[in-house]
Every structure is written in structure tokens, then in C-alpha cells.
Write a protein that holds these residues in place. Structure first.
Motif, PDB file in Angstrom:
ATOM      1  N   THR A  56       0.836  -1.203   0.000  1.00 63.02           N
ATOM      2  CA  THR A  56       0.000   0.000   0.000  1.00 63.02           C
ATOM      3  C   THR A  56       0.874   1.258   0.000  1.00 63.02           C
ATOM      4  N   ALA A  57       1.934   1.237   0.828  1.00 61.46           N
ATOM      5  CA  ALA A  57       2.833   2.394   0.926  1.00 61.46           C
ATOM      6  C   ALA A  57       3.528   2.667  -0.403  1.00 61.46           C
ATOM      7  N   ARG A  58       3.881   1.602  -1.136  1.00 61.58           N
ATOM      8  CA  ARG A  58       4.525   1.793  -2.438  1.00 61.58           C
ATOM      9  C   ARG A  58       3.556   2.406  -3.451  1.00 61.58           C
ATOM     10  N   ARG A  59       2.334   1.901  -3.460  1.00 68.99           N
ATOM     11  CA  ARG A  59       1.367   2.365  -4.460  1.00 68.99           C
ATOM     12  C   ARG A  59       0.804   3.745  -4.141  1.00 68.99           C
ATOM     13  N   ILE A  60       0.768   4.067  -2.872  1.00 73.78           N
ATOM     14  CA  ILE A  60       0.107   5.316  -2.478  1.00 73.78           C
ATOM     15  C   ILE A  60       0.843   6.535  -3.017  1.00 73.78           C
ATOM     16  N   LYS A  61       2.136   6.371  -3.317  1.00 74.42           N
ATOM     17  CA  LYS A  61       2.917   7.499  -3.819  1.00 74.42           C
ATOM     18  C   LYS A  61       2.552   7.854  -5.256  1.00 74.42           C
ATOM     19  N   LYS A  62       1.755   7.005  -5.905  1.00 79.77           N
ATOM     20  CA  LYS A  62       1.294   7.335  -7.262  1.00 79.77           C
ATOM     21  C   LYS A  62       0.179   8.367  -7.237  1.00 79.77           C
ATOM     22  N   PHE A  63      -0.422   8.548  -6.066  1.00 80.81           N
ATOM     23  CA  PHE A  63      -1.588   9.417  -5.965  1.00 80.81           C
ATOM     24  C   PHE A  63      -1.214  10.800  -5.449  1.00 80.81           C
ATOM     25  N   LYS A  64      -1.971  11.791  -5.906  1.00 78.93           N
ATOM     26  CA  LYS A  64      -1.851  13.147  -5.383  1.00 78.93           C
ATOM     27  C   LYS A  64      -3.243  13.633  -5.002  1.00 78.93           C
ATOM     28  N   ALA A  65      -3.297  14.420  -3.948  1.00 80.08           N
ATOM     29  CA  ALA A  65      -4.569  15.022  -3.534  1.00 80.08           C
ATOM     30  C   ALA A  65      -4.513  16.503  -3.852  1.00 80.08           C
ATOM     31  N   GLN A  66      -5.680  17.101  -4.089  1.00 80.44           N
ATOM     32  CA  GLN A  66      -5.691  18.531  -4.397  1.00 80.44           C
ATOM     33  C   GLN A  66      -6.731  19.260  -3.558  1.00 80.44           C
ATOM     34  N   VAL A  78      -9.167  13.555  -4.582  1.00 86.38           N
ATOM     35  CA  VAL A  78      -8.067  12.908  -5.296  1.00 86.38           C
ATOM     36  C   VAL A  78      -8.488  12.789  -6.748  1.00 86.38           C
ATOM     37  N   PRO A  79      -7.912  13.589  -7.641  1.00 89.69           N
ATOM     38  CA  PRO A  79      -8.282  13.476  -9.053  1.00 89.69           C
ATOM     39  C   PRO A  79      -7.894  12.106  -9.590  1.00 89.69           C
ATOM     40  N   GLN A  80      -8.638  11.629 -10.557  1.00 89.20           N
ATOM     41  CA  GLN A  80      -8.315  10.347 -11.172  1.00 89.20           C
ATOM     42  C   GLN A  80      -7.089  10.535 -12.065  1.00 89.20           C
ATOM     43  N   ALA A  81      -5.934  10.074 -11.596  1.00 85.71           N
ATOM     44  CA  ALA A  81      -4.692  10.242 -12.361  1.00 85.71           C
ATOM     45  C   ALA A  81      -4.697   9.330 -13.580  1.00 85.71           C
ATOM     46  N   LEU A  82      -4.079   9.806 -14.661  1.00 86.88           N
ATOM     47  CA  LEU A  82      -4.049   9.022 -15.889  1.00 86.88           C
ATOM     48  C   LEU A  82      -3.244   7.743 -15.724  1.00 86.88           C
ATOM     49  N   SER A  83      -2.288   7.748 -14.785  1.00 90.26           N
ATOM     50  CA  SER A  83      -1.440   6.573 -14.603  1.00 90.26           C
ATOM     51  C   SER A  83      -2.099   5.493 -13.759  1.00 90.26           C
ATOM     52  N   ILE A  84      -3.269   5.785 -13.215  1.00 89.95           N
ATOM     53  CA  ILE A  84      -3.939   4.828 -12.340  1.00 89.95           C
ATOM     54  C   ILE A  84      -4.949   4.024 -13.137  1.00 89.95           C
ATOM     55  N   ASP A  85      -4.910   2.739 -12.981  1.00 94.92           N
ATOM     56  CA  ASP A  85      -5.842   1.844 -13.655  1.00 94.92           C
ATOM     57  C   ASP A  85      -7.149   1.807 -12.869  1.00 94.92           C
ATOM     58  N   VAL A  86      -8.203   2.371 -13.440  1.00 91.14           N
ATOM     59  CA  VAL A  86      -9.484   2.442 -12.729  1.00 91.14           C
ATOM     60  C   VAL A  86     -10.069   1.063 -12.490  1.00 91.14           C
ATOM     61  N   ASN A  87      -9.610   0.065 -13.236  1.00 94.74           N
ATOM     62  CA  ASN A  87     -10.122  -1.288 -13.070  1.00 94.74           C
ATOM     63  C   ASN A  87      -9.309  -2.113 -12.070  1.00 94.74           C
ATOM     64  N   ASN A  88      -8.232  -1.512 -11.555  1.00 92.62           N
ATOM     65  CA  ASN A  88      -7.407  -2.193 -10.582  1.00 92.62           C
ATOM     66  C   ASN A  88      -8.024  -2.004  -9.195  1.00 92.62           C
ATOM     67  N   LYS A  89      -8.528  -3.086  -8.611  1.00 94.62           N
ATOM     68  CA  LYS A  89      -9.236  -2.986  -7.328  1.00 94.62           C
ATOM     69  C   LYS A  89      -8.325  -2.482  -6.220  1.00 94.62           C
ATOM     70  N   VAL A  94      -6.568   1.904  -2.505  1.00 97.38           N
ATOM     71  CA  VAL A  94      -5.561   2.852  -2.038  1.00 97.38           C
ATOM     72  C   VAL A  94      -6.048   4.284  -2.237  1.00 97.38           C
ATOM     73  N   ARG A  95      -6.693   4.536  -3.356  1.00100.92           N
ATOM     74  CA  ARG A  95      -7.232   5.878  -3.637  1.00100.92           C
ATOM     75  C   ARG A  95      -8.239   6.297  -2.567  1.00100.92           C
ATOM     76  N   LEU A  96      -9.081   5.366  -2.144  1.00 97.40           N
ATOM     77  CA  LEU A  96     -10.057   5.666  -1.097  1.00 97.40           C
ATOM     78  C   LEU A  96      -9.371   5.893   0.246  1.00 97.40           C
ATOM     79  N   PHE A  97      -8.226   5.254   0.450  1.00100.90           N
ATOM     80  CA  PHE A  97      -7.454   5.441   1.673  1.00100.90           C
ATOM     81  C   PHE A  97      -6.962   6.883   1.762  1.00100.90           C
ATOM     82  N   VAL A  98      -6.577   7.456   0.623  1.00 97.76           N
ATOM     83  CA  VAL A  98      -6.094   8.842   0.577  1.00 97.76           C
ATOM     84  C   VAL A  98      -7.242   9.824   0.807  1.00 97.76           C
ATOM     85  N   SER A  99      -8.364   9.585   0.147  1.00 97.17           N
ATOM     86  CA  SER A  99      -9.550  10.423   0.335  1.00 97.17           C
ATOM     87  C   SER A  99     -10.776   9.646  -0.103  1.00 97.17           C
TER      88      SER A  99
END
Length: 241
Positions: A56-66, A78-89, A94-99
Motif C-alpha cells: 500500500t505504501a509503495r502504491r500510495i505514492k502514485k496518488f496526489k490530492a488537491q 483525489v483526481p483520477q490520475a491518468l497513470s492509475i488503472d481504474v479497473n485495478n481494485k 488505495v485511492r479511497l485510503f487517501v480520500s
């Protein structure tokens, strides 16, 4: 006493800030679990969940909050980043963990609407500003171009104390920060450390644009109703095991 002090500092900062056009802008936070991982790795007792937390700690760095703000209103998400796979559960978890949802703050009304999902349904939770017992510290540090002041408060979760640390910039006279941290400190929170996550300002820009009109919030419930709803749902899950 602390409220009177905070008010005086806020008013002085507000006048200064207006001249600097610093009440409207966009703040980007990097998010990490670095400090939590350090504490976890210093613990000699290894647990099966540790590997999941490292992942989780490794993946969480892919996300940014605004945080978008215009003086008295703000939107945190947390905007949906282009590098994030929306189909990846896992990425979605992790995205929900951030916000877990979007936070719409209105300082003039002293409340916030938390737009989230529960049990597959979209709901809006009305959150009033709470009188957190922040303790202002003498420590300062520079974050970007701003001198930030340290503030700490202790919250109790499941009978255990948790320390929350905020670094706020009085030069930016808006009482805002990540998630539901608003209306308490006399300046914008540029860094926030919770037990698991740390939100660090990576970029901030100022402009004169106003936030778009608020959406219409339907299915709005109070925090108490939300807590009762989650409690009832968990009790039902446990009974049906």
C-alpha cells in the motif's frame, strides 16, 4: 484564550494575505506512509498484514490530492490520475485510503459536505466544524516559499490516543486543509501528519478565479446518522457470518 489568540492572528494574516492575492488557489499534496513504515519496520514482531501495508505504501505514492480554494470555500479530492488503472481494485482501495470521497467546505456556514459512497450508494454527509484542541507549538519550518508553524492535537480512537500534526502558513489566510481539517488554524495547512498518512504540499498556485458553483447535494444525512448507518451495517455483517 487560544481562540482569542487564533482570531487575532487570523485577522492580521487575512489583511496581509489579501494584499498578496493568496486567498484563491490550488494546492497539490503528495501523499506517503514513510513514517508509518519506519515505525512498522522497527517493530521486531512481524505480522502477515505488514506486507500488505508495504505494498500500500509503495502504491500510495502514485496518488496526489488537491485542495482548490477561494477564500471561504474549498474542494478537497483525489483526481483520477491518468497513470492509475481504474479497473485495478487495489489501486481503487488505495485511492479511497487517501480520500474516501470529495469534501466541500464552506467556512461562512462553518460546515462541510462529504460526498462519498456507502454500500454502493452515493450519500452526502453534513459535517460541522469541530472545536479540535490544537496546541500551538514554537517550532517553525519552511515549506516551499512559506514559513509554517506547527500545531498538534490528540484524538482518541478505540480508546487509544493518536497524535495529529499540522504545519500551517499564516501568510495564506484561509482556515483550510486536507479532508475535514478546517476552520481551526489561522492559516492554510501545507503539511498534515496522521498516524498512517502524511500529506505534503508539493505545489501551490494562486489566481483570482472562483470555485465553480456548488453541486446540488441530495440524500444528505448528519454525521450521527452516518455513524448509526455504518454501525448497523457492520452489526448485520457480523450476525450473518
Amino acid at each position: 484564550m487560544i481562540k482569542r489568540f487564533l482570531l487575532s492572528v487570523f485577522l492580521m494574516s487575512y489583511v496581509f494575505g489579501l494584499s498578496q492575492n493568496s486567498t484563491n488557489g490550488l494546492l497539490i499534496y503528495n501523499v506517503d506512509m514513510d513514517e508509518y513504515v519506519k515505525r512498522m519496520e522497527s517493530d521486531t514482531e512481524s505480522r502477515p498484514s505488514d506486507d500488505m501495508m508495504r505494498n500500500t505504501a509503495r502504491r500510495i505514492k502514485k496518488f496526489k490530492a488537491q485542495l482548490e480554494f477561494d477564500g471561504f470555500r474549498a474542494i478537497f479530492k483525489v483526481p483520477q490520475a491518468l497513470s492509475i488503472d481504474v479497473n485495478n481494485k487495489f489501486d481503487n482501495m488505495v485511492r479511497l485510503f487517501v480520500s474516501n470521497g470529495t469534501y466541500y467546505t464552506d467556512l461562512e456556514k462553518n460546515h462541510q459536505i462529504w460526498a462519498t459512497k456507502f454500500d454502493g450508494k452515493e450519500i452526502n454527509v453534513l459535517k460541522e466544524s469541530k472545536d479540535k484542541e490544537w496546541v500551538l507549538q514554537n517550532e517553525k519550518k519552511k515549506i516551499g516559499d512559506f514559513i509554517c508553524h506547527k500545531a498538534v492535537f490528540l484524538r482518541v480512537v478505540n480508546g487509544k490516543e493518536q497524535e495529529i500534526v499540522a504545519w500551517y502558513a499564516p501568510e495564506i489566510p484561509v482556515q483550510l486543509g486536507p479532508k475535514d481539517y478546517f476552520g481551526q488554524l489561522p492559516g492554510l495547512i501545507l503539511e498534515l501528519k496522521e498516524p498512517f498518512l502524511t500529506y505534503r504540499c508539493s505545489r501551490i498556485t494562486f489566481d483570482k478565479n472562483k470555485i465553480d458553483p456548488w453541486p446540488v447535494f441530495e440524500n444528505t444525512i448528519t454525521e450521527k446518522q452516518y455513524q448509526d448507518l455504518t454501525k448497523k451495517t457492520w452489526e448485520s455483517i457480523l450476525q450473518n457470518r
